[in-house]
Motif scaffolding. Structure first.
Motif, PDB file in Angstrom:
ATOM      1  N   ALA A  66      10.759  -8.295  -5.481  1.00  0.00           N
ATOM      2  CA  ALA A  66      10.756  -8.588  -4.034  1.00  0.00           C
ATOM      3  C   ALA A  66      12.166  -8.429  -3.473  1.00  0.00           C
ATOM      4  O   ALA A  66      12.354  -7.853  -2.403  1.00  0.00           O
ATOM      5  N   ALA A  67      13.159  -8.918  -4.210  1.00  0.00           N
ATOM      6  CA  ALA A  67      14.541  -8.817  -3.721  1.00  0.00           C
ATOM      7  C   ALA A  67      14.975  -7.348  -3.665  1.00  0.00           C
ATOM      8  O   ALA A  67      15.685  -6.930  -2.752  1.00  0.00           O
ATOM      9  N   HIS A  68      14.531  -6.535  -4.629  1.00  0.00           N
ATOM     10  CA  HIS A  68      14.931  -5.136  -4.682  1.00  0.00           C
ATOM     11  C   HIS A  68      14.255  -4.299  -3.582  1.00  0.00           C
ATOM     12  O   HIS A  68      14.914  -3.515  -2.889  1.00  0.00           O
ATOM     13  N   TYR A  69      12.959  -4.463  -3.434  1.00  0.00           N
ATOM     14  CA  TYR A  69      12.219  -3.597  -2.499  1.00  0.00           C
ATOM     15  C   TYR A  69      12.172  -4.149  -1.076  1.00  0.00           C
ATOM     16  O   TYR A  69      11.719  -3.459  -0.164  1.00  0.00           O
ATOM     17  N   ASP A  70      12.569  -5.409  -0.912  1.00  0.00           N
ATOM     18  CA  ASP A  70      12.528  -6.024   0.419  1.00  0.00           C
ATOM     19  C   ASP A  70      13.865  -6.722   0.655  1.00  0.00           C
ATOM     20  O   ASP A  70      13.940  -7.947   0.784  1.00  0.00           O
ATOM     21  N   PRO A  71      14.955  -5.930   0.720  1.00  0.00           N
ATOM     22  CA  PRO A  71      16.290  -6.549   0.748  1.00  0.00           C
ATOM     23  C   PRO A  71      16.506  -7.440   1.973  1.00  0.00           C
ATOM     24  O   PRO A  71      17.301  -8.358   1.922  1.00  0.00           O
ATOM     25  N   HIS A  72      15.802  -7.167   3.070  1.00  0.00           N
ATOM     26  CA  HIS A  72      16.000  -7.988   4.282  1.00  0.00           C
ATOM     27  C   HIS A  72      14.962  -9.103   4.382  1.00  0.00           C
ATOM     28  O   HIS A  72      14.872  -9.766   5.420  1.00  0.00           O
ATOM     29  N   ARG A  73      14.188  -9.278   3.337  1.00  0.00           N
ATOM     30  CA  ARG A  73      13.214 -10.388   3.279  1.00  0.00           C
ATOM     31  C   ARG A  73      12.280 -10.396   4.481  1.00  0.00           C
ATOM     32  O   ARG A  73      12.144 -11.388   5.183  1.00  0.00           O
ATOM     33  N   ILE A  74      11.653  -9.258   4.677  1.00  0.00           N
ATOM     34  CA  ILE A  74      10.782  -9.103   5.846  1.00  0.00           C
ATOM     35  C   ILE A  74       9.371  -9.637   5.570  1.00  0.00           C
ATOM     36  O   ILE A  74       8.735 -10.214   6.446  1.00  0.00           O
ATOM     37  N   LEU A  75       8.894  -9.454   4.361  1.00  0.00           N
ATOM     38  CA  LEU A  75       7.471  -9.699   4.101  1.00  0.00           C
ATOM     39  C   LEU A  75       7.141 -11.185   3.988  1.00  0.00           C
ATOM     40  O   LEU A  75       7.690 -11.896   3.139  1.00  0.00           O
ATOM     41  N   ALA A  76       6.212 -11.626   4.841  1.00  0.00           N
ATOM     42  CA  ALA A  76       5.808 -13.034   4.811  1.00  0.00           C
ATOM     43  C   ALA A  76       5.179 -13.383   3.463  1.00  0.00           C
ATOM     44  O   ALA A  76       5.305 -14.498   2.977  1.00  0.00           O
ATOM     45  N   VAL A 114       7.073  -1.955   9.787  1.00  0.00           N
ATOM     46  CA  VAL A 114       7.980  -2.582   8.815  1.00  0.00           C
ATOM     47  C   VAL A 114       9.432  -2.299   9.209  1.00  0.00           C
ATOM     48  O   VAL A 114      10.279  -3.203   9.185  1.00  0.00           O
ATOM     49  N   ARG A 115       9.721  -1.075   9.605  1.00  0.00           N
ATOM     50  CA  ARG A 115      11.103  -0.747   9.989  1.00  0.00           C
ATOM     51  C   ARG A 115      11.520  -1.530  11.242  1.00  0.00           C
ATOM     52  O   ARG A 115      12.639  -2.001  11.346  1.00  0.00           O
ATOM     53  N   PHE A 116      10.585  -1.650  12.183  1.00  0.00           N
ATOM     54  CA  PHE A 116      10.885  -2.394  13.417  1.00  0.00           C
ATOM     55  C   PHE A 116      11.180  -3.860  13.067  1.00  0.00           C
ATOM     56  O   PHE A 116      12.149  -4.437  13.567  1.00  0.00           O
TER      57      PHE A 116
END
Ligand SMILES: Cc1cc2nc3c(=O)[nH]c(=O)nc-3n(C[C@H](O)[C@H](O)[C@H](O)COP(=O)(O)OP(=O)(O)OC[C@H]3O[C@@H](n4cnc5c(N)ncnc54)[C@H](O)[C@@H]3O)c2cc1C
Length: 445
Positions: free
Chosen positions: A428-438, A62-64
């Motif tokens: 989703a916006a709070h925990y995934d600020p870079h919108r990584i999760l498909a 996830v970090r990558f």
């Protein structure tokens, strides 16, 4: 299938070998046999696959993905839908295979475990888990959608029994999530599908049940009208001890109608309740009997069709005789229907008793869930759209998160009520600020 737009490949090629060096599991790249096998069923192959061996591998992936502008998707069994593209890093969770059954009545299960393993290991202690119709499905993937199984009217959804999740959120943090630790995520993971993180393990309550009076009655397609009309009127009076569904399907090339029945409690009482169905026509096959709970896969007797499928679903508010006539006319044995399966599940009972909005699973008040599954390339999607349109007078157009494959905003608006959808989008916006999760593509609009 309509999906939200895919992310473009980053201009600079991500240093995948750096990621490989950080993993306990393997990194699979295009060209390798293992990569090809893992990704064969996906419409588009991903950039690479991380075969996670530990939760820390998931954190690294996830970090990558966040650092290098990639999207991240998850696959456990491949039975569901996994949105992928050339800019997707796919995390395969099959290696997260812990399965610990505690005799006091709960289990801890890794993200790669399928239901049959839990059923068998819990069954050895006289305990039971709320698996879905196919025990080949993944425990985590199914629970994240809600998890509607063959005894749902008696015991509710799989997600209603969860005690804790361990999840790597889109910001790359591994969190333990319970009703008191990150309660917002605890709410959203139960029904929010893969939108809020990669779950690495789940803990849930088991039931002290070792047997069911359950199975399927299969009738000749020629009896479909009689059986469907009887099922519709009979199911209206069922107590909570009974969960039932009916399916128009093909078995060994023949069109049949299958009544599925699961009864929790005294078998003679269950047989008396089922009698009106047994007597309405002569079954080709009568598989309803006392069976170990762990054999619950024999109730629906379904497996995923080979190849890509089209899936459509609709919640019905009622099932008057006119709906059965429509169903038969469009998808019955005499219709030229390309569908492999058209299934109606009766809802209500314990499903509806869990408070609406206490989790992200919406529409607990639905009366019947209809699902149509057909081969993707055989006009099944168009046919299913016609079926849904014909049934529209008895539906408010909603569906259930657990059966929805589509991620675009219109589809999400069908499976979540507006307040739930807003809250999920906020999380989703709070925990995934870079919108990584498909899995959150549709939530970001
Ligand atoms: C034959 C068949 C029968 C079914 N019967 C039922 C049923 O009775 N009741 C019911 O409720 N559903 C049912 N389903 C739907 C099924 O629960 C979903 O398709 C579910 O997503 C399958 O999960 P999986 O992990 O097995 O599939 P996968 O294809 O591996 O995963 C599908 C998606 O689940 C999410 N996911 C999986 N693992 C994780 C994770 N660790 N973290 C975050 N997201 C994850 C991701 O979004 C992923 O793309 C059925 C499906 C099939 C094919």
């Amino acid at each position: 299938m309509t999906t939200a737009p895919e992310r473009a490949l980053p201009a600079t090629r991500p240093p995948l070998l750096d990621l490989a060096a950080r993993l306990r599991g393997r990194l699979l790249l295009p060209g390798g046999d293992r990569f090809t096998t893992r990704t064969a069923a996906l419409p588009l192959p991903p950039l690479a696959v991380v075969e996670a061996a530990t939760a820390e591998d998931v954190v690294a992936a996830v970090r990558f993905a966040g650092r290098h502008g990639l999207e991240l998707a998850v696959q456990a069994t491949g039975l569901g839908a996994t949105p992928c593209s050339e800019s997707t890093l796919l995390v395969a969770t099959a290696g997260l295979d812990e399965c610990t059954v505690h005799e006091e009545g709960w289990a801890r299960v890794g993200a790669g475990v399928r239901w049959q393993r839990v059923l068998d290991e819990a069954g050895a202690h006289g305990l039971a888990a709320l698996a879905g119709s196919s025990p080949a499905a993944g425990v985590v993937g199914q629970t994240l959608g809600g998890g509607l199984g063959p005894v749902a009217r008696t015991y509710g959804l799989a997600s209603d029994r969860v005690r804790a999740f361990e999840v790597v959120t889109g910001d790359g943090v591994l969190r333990r999530v319970t009703p008191t630790e990150h309660p917002d995520l605890f709410w959203g993971l139960r029904g929010g599908r893969g939108a809020l993180g990669v779950v690495t393990a789940v803990e849930f309550d088991l039931l002290a049940v070792d047997e069911l009076y359950a199975g399927a009655l299969e009738f000749d397609g020629a009896d479909a009208a009689t059986v469907l009309h009887r099922w519709a009127s009979w199911s209206a009076g069922l107590p909570r001890q009974a969960t039932t569904s009916i399916a128009l399907l093909r078995s060994a090339g023949e069109r049949v109608v299958a009544v599925r029945f699961a009864w929790v409690g005294d078998a003679d009482a269950g047989a008396a309740v089922l009698a009106p169905l047994r007597e309405c026509a002569v079954p080709l096959h009568d598989g309803v009997r006392v069976r170990p709970y762990a054999d619950m896969g024999q109730i629906h007797r379904v497996s995923a069709p080979p190849g890509p499928v089209s899936e459509a679903q609709l919640l019905l508010d009622a099932l008057p005789p006119a709906t059965i006539e429509v169903l038969l006319a469009v998808a019955g044995p005499a219709a030229a229907s390309p569908q492999l399966l058209v299934e109606l599940r009766q809802l209500g009972g314990a499903i509806a008793r869990f408070p609406e909005r206490a989790s992200a699973f919406s529409h607990r008040d639905g009366a019947f869930s209809l699902v149509a599954v057909g081969p993707a390339d055989d006009g099944a999607a168009e046919h299913a759209a016609g079926l849904l349109a014909a049934l529209a007078p008895w539906s408010s157009g909603r569906g259930l998160a657990t059966f929805g494959r589509e991620e675009h905003p219109g589809a999400l608006a069908r499976v979540y009520d507006p307040a739930t959808l807003r809250r999920l989008a906020g999380l989703a916006a709070h925990y995934d600020p870079h919108r990584i999760l498909a899995g959150a593509r549709g939530l970001h609009g």
